[in-house]
Design an enzyme around this catalytic site. Structure first.
Site, PDB file in Angstrom:
ATOM      1  NE  ARG A 134      -3.093  -1.992  -7.105  1.00 36.38           N
ATOM      2  CZ  ARG A 134      -3.656  -1.154  -7.962  1.00 36.38           C
ATOM      3  NH1 ARG A 134      -3.909  -1.535  -9.213  1.00 36.38           N
ATOM      4  NH2 ARG A 134      -3.983   0.065  -7.591  1.00 36.38           N
ATOM      5  NE  ARG A 151      -6.288  -4.142  16.465  1.00 39.90           N
ATOM      6  CZ  ARG A 151      -6.354  -3.286  17.490  1.00 39.90           C
ATOM      7  NH1 ARG A 151      -6.774  -3.703  18.675  1.00 39.90           N
ATOM      8  NH2 ARG A 151      -5.997  -2.017  17.328  1.00 39.90           N
ATOM      9  N   GLY A 210       0.851  -1.193   0.000  1.00 43.20           N
ATOM     10  CA  GLY A 210       0.000   0.000   0.000  1.00 43.20           C
ATOM     11  C   GLY A 210       0.881   1.235   0.000  1.00 43.20           C
ATOM     12  CE  LYS A 235      -2.315   5.647  -6.510  1.00 42.19           C
ATOM     13  NZ  LYS A 235      -3.159   4.448  -6.265  1.00 42.19           N
ATOM     14  CB  THR A 295       1.291   4.537  -4.345  1.00 35.50           C
ATOM     15  OG1 THR A 295       0.190   3.636  -4.534  1.00 35.50           O
ATOM     16  CG2 THR A 295       2.539   3.977  -4.995  1.00 35.50           C
ATOM     17  N   GLY A 296      -0.243   4.937  -1.150  1.00 38.33           N
ATOM     18  CA  GLY A 296      -1.401   5.547  -0.514  1.00 38.33           C
ATOM     19  C   GLY A 296      -1.020   6.718   0.383  1.00 38.33           C
ATOM     20  CB  ILE A 356      -0.711   6.480   6.056  1.00 38.87           C
ATOM     21  CG1 ILE A 356       0.236   6.462   7.270  1.00 38.87           C
ATOM     22  CG2 ILE A 356      -1.283   5.088   5.787  1.00 38.87           C
ATOM     23  CD1 ILE A 356       0.659   7.826   7.739  1.00 38.87           C
ATOM     24  N   GLY A 357       0.884   5.271   3.395  1.00 39.21           N
ATOM     25  CA  GLY A 357       1.924   4.356   2.922  1.00 39.21           C
ATOM     26  C   GLY A 357       3.124   5.082   2.345  1.00 39.21           C
ATOM     27  CE  LYS A 383      -8.576   0.049   9.467  1.00 37.69           C
ATOM     28  NZ  LYS A 383      -8.115   1.410   9.762  1.00 37.69           N
TER      29      LYS A 383
END
Length: 311
Positions: A34, A138, A9, A43, A11-12, A14-15, A134
């Site tokens: 990708r 976990r 992830g 991107k 290029t997101g 927070i990534g 989420k």
């Protein structure tokens, strides 16, 4: 020794910041990207900037098992920063980590509220659904006995603070005339800039104090209410805003009547400012540690300081 880190992830929102911080901190950093995403010029430029930092670009995806396993075999730490739509796809990362057998820490895509201690309620269905997904991840990590750190950050400042908490409006600069205040406006929430989140996250990956713990990024100056935020802004612009108070009943009705993604954003407003989701419990050492206490040398940006950039 610093661990080799894979960011999924990458290029997101927070990534990308985590990739940059990892590389700048001296970690051998790998980004799973990708190939199709490179058709987006923004991107593609971002990926080139990663290369300039010495990041190794690996091409693959969550649904391509071979590329996932091959990427994970090259590192000791995996950080997932995938978006909401891909949360449950992280079971593929868990399977690949088990197959690879070399990962000493997995940080799944959290960067949000503590999903095991949320007080979110109906009708904030979209918000609850996100938290439930989420929580499922976990449990899957724990069942697989993979060493983990869950990073609980509160809210991204860039999403909430320019709106003075009215995140459904998606403002890019705080209003200078009027603002809606939810409930009393006194419910406390946590807000952090993405760069600080990345800094604390990367510091935690090799820290034995954070293994199998929740890392709460709750620096004291960033535990603020909506009234606090509005007050900071009013002092900066030298003007009082016209305030409209929205009751809990009115907010819940608006959530029910709204369509995606507005219902999700308004559900967050209810969860954070009315139910005080971030501050409804104490951090017990049995399950969690607080980042600014672990790493007092980090000079984080306070919300008051963050608002200076909009004056």
């Amino acid at each position: 020794m610093t661990s080799k880190i894979l960011v999924i992830g990458a290029t997101g929102n927070i990534g990308k910041v985590i990739v940059q911080e990892s590389a700048k901190s001296g970690h051998a950093t790998f980004a799973l990207v990708r190939e199709a995403s490179l058709s987006d010029p923004v991107k593609a430029k971002l990926v080139e900037s990663f290369k300039d930092l010495g990041v190794t670009i690996l091409y693959g995806s969550l649904t391509d098992k071979e590329s996932l396993v091959n990427a994970i075999k090259q590192v000791e730490v995996v950080i997932s920063a995938v978006d909401r739509a891909q949360i449950l796809d992280q079971v593929n990362i868990i399977d690949a980590i088990k197959e690879s057998g070399n990962v000493k820490r997995f940080l799944p895509s959290e960067f949000d509220n503590d999903v095991d201690r949320t007080v979110a309620i109906e009708p904030a269905t979209a918000t609850l659904s996100n938290y439930n997904r989420k929580a499922q991840i976990r449990r899957a990590i724990e069942a697989a006995k993979i060493p983990y750190t869950y990073v609980v950050t509160g809210c991204f400042a860039s999403f909430f603070v320019p709106c003075l908490g009215q995140c459904h409006l998606r403002l890019t600069s705080p209003p200078r005339d009027k603002v809606s205040i939810y409930d009393s406006g006194n419910g406390k929430a946590i807000f952090n800039i993405e760069e600080d989140i990345a800094t604390y996250t990367i510091k935690a990956v090799d820290d034995p104090r954070t293994v199998n713990k929740i890392l709460y990024i709750y620096p004291p100056k960033n535990i603020v209410s909506q009234n606090d935020m509005v007050g900071f802004w009013e002092r900066k612009i030298g003007k009082r805003l016209e305030k409209t108070y929205v009751s809990e009943e009115e907010l819940l009705k608006s959530i029910q009547e709204s369509q995606p993604p507005i219902d999700f954003a308004m559900g967050l407003i209810h969860t954070l400012f009315v139910k005080s989701d971030h501050t409804s419990f104490d951090i017990d050492p049995s399950f969690g540690v607080e980042a600014s206490e672990l790493y007092p040398q980090v000079k984080y940006t306070s919300i008051d300081e963050y608002l200076d950039r909009f004056v």
